[in-house]
Design an enzyme around this catalytic site. Structure first.
Site, PDB file in Angstrom:
ATOM      1  N   THR A  30      71.070   9.470  45.994  1.00 23.83           N
ATOM      2  CA  THR A  30      70.213   8.821  46.991  1.00 23.83           C
ATOM      3  C   THR A  30      69.781   9.761  48.109  1.00 23.83           C
ATOM      4  O   THR A  30      69.067   9.334  49.023  1.00 23.83           O
ATOM      5  CB  THR A  30      70.933   7.604  47.596  1.00 23.83           C
ATOM      6  N   LEU A  69      69.922  11.924  51.555  1.00 26.25           N
ATOM      7  CA  LEU A  69      70.520  11.642  52.865  1.00 26.25           C
ATOM      8  C   LEU A  69      69.958  10.355  53.453  1.00 26.25           C
ATOM      9  O   LEU A  69      69.220  10.367  54.434  1.00 26.25           O
ATOM     10  CB  LEU A  69      70.308  12.817  53.818  1.00 26.25           C
ATOM     11  N   HIS A  70      70.300   9.231  52.835  1.00 26.42           N
ATOM     12  CA  HIS A  70      69.939   7.938  53.420  1.00 26.42           C
ATOM     13  C   HIS A  70      70.936   7.636  54.542  1.00 26.42           C
ATOM     14  O   HIS A  70      71.740   8.496  54.903  1.00 26.42           O
ATOM     15  CB  HIS A  70      69.894   6.838  52.346  1.00 26.42           C
ATOM     16  N   LEU A  71      70.926   6.449  55.082  1.00 26.99           N
ATOM     17  CA  LEU A  71      71.668   6.148  56.304  1.00 26.99           C
ATOM     18  C   LEU A  71      73.165   6.426  56.225  1.00 26.99           C
ATOM     19  O   LEU A  71      73.720   7.066  57.112  1.00 26.99           O
ATOM     20  CB  LEU A  71      71.432   4.691  56.718  1.00 26.99           C
TER      21      LEU A  71
END
Length: 87
Positions: free
Chosen positions: A12, A14-16
């Site tokens: 994914t 560097l999502h939250l």
């Protein structure tokens, strides 16, 4: 100053959640910690800066650490990324 390139492996990017993990780890060090991607520099201690970099799986970023604990900081950042932020 020390620097090193690293490949983002987690699917994914560097999502939250991984951005938060990166910032949390970076905040443990006194050194200035940044990373470069596509000729832009982001502050690893700022979640908004990390998210704004739009880092995806397969991207290569270059961490740069400068300060009294720069070696340890760089080692910790690389280890976190190589472990896929625990995902």
């Amino acid at each position: 100053m020390v620097s090193q390139e690293v490949l983002i492996k987690n699917p994914t990017g560097l999502h939250l959640r991984p951005a938060g993990e990166l910032c949390k780890e970076a905040m443990l060090f006194k050194s200035k910690i940044t990373f470069e991607h596509n000729n832009s520099i982001s502050n690893a201690k700022s979640v908004l800066s990390v998210l704004g970099a739009c880092i995806k799986c397969g991207d290569v970023i270059t961490f740069k650490c400068e300060g009294e604990d720069e070696e340890e900081a760089l080692e910790a950042m690389i280890k976190l990324v190589e472990n896929g932020f625990g995902e």
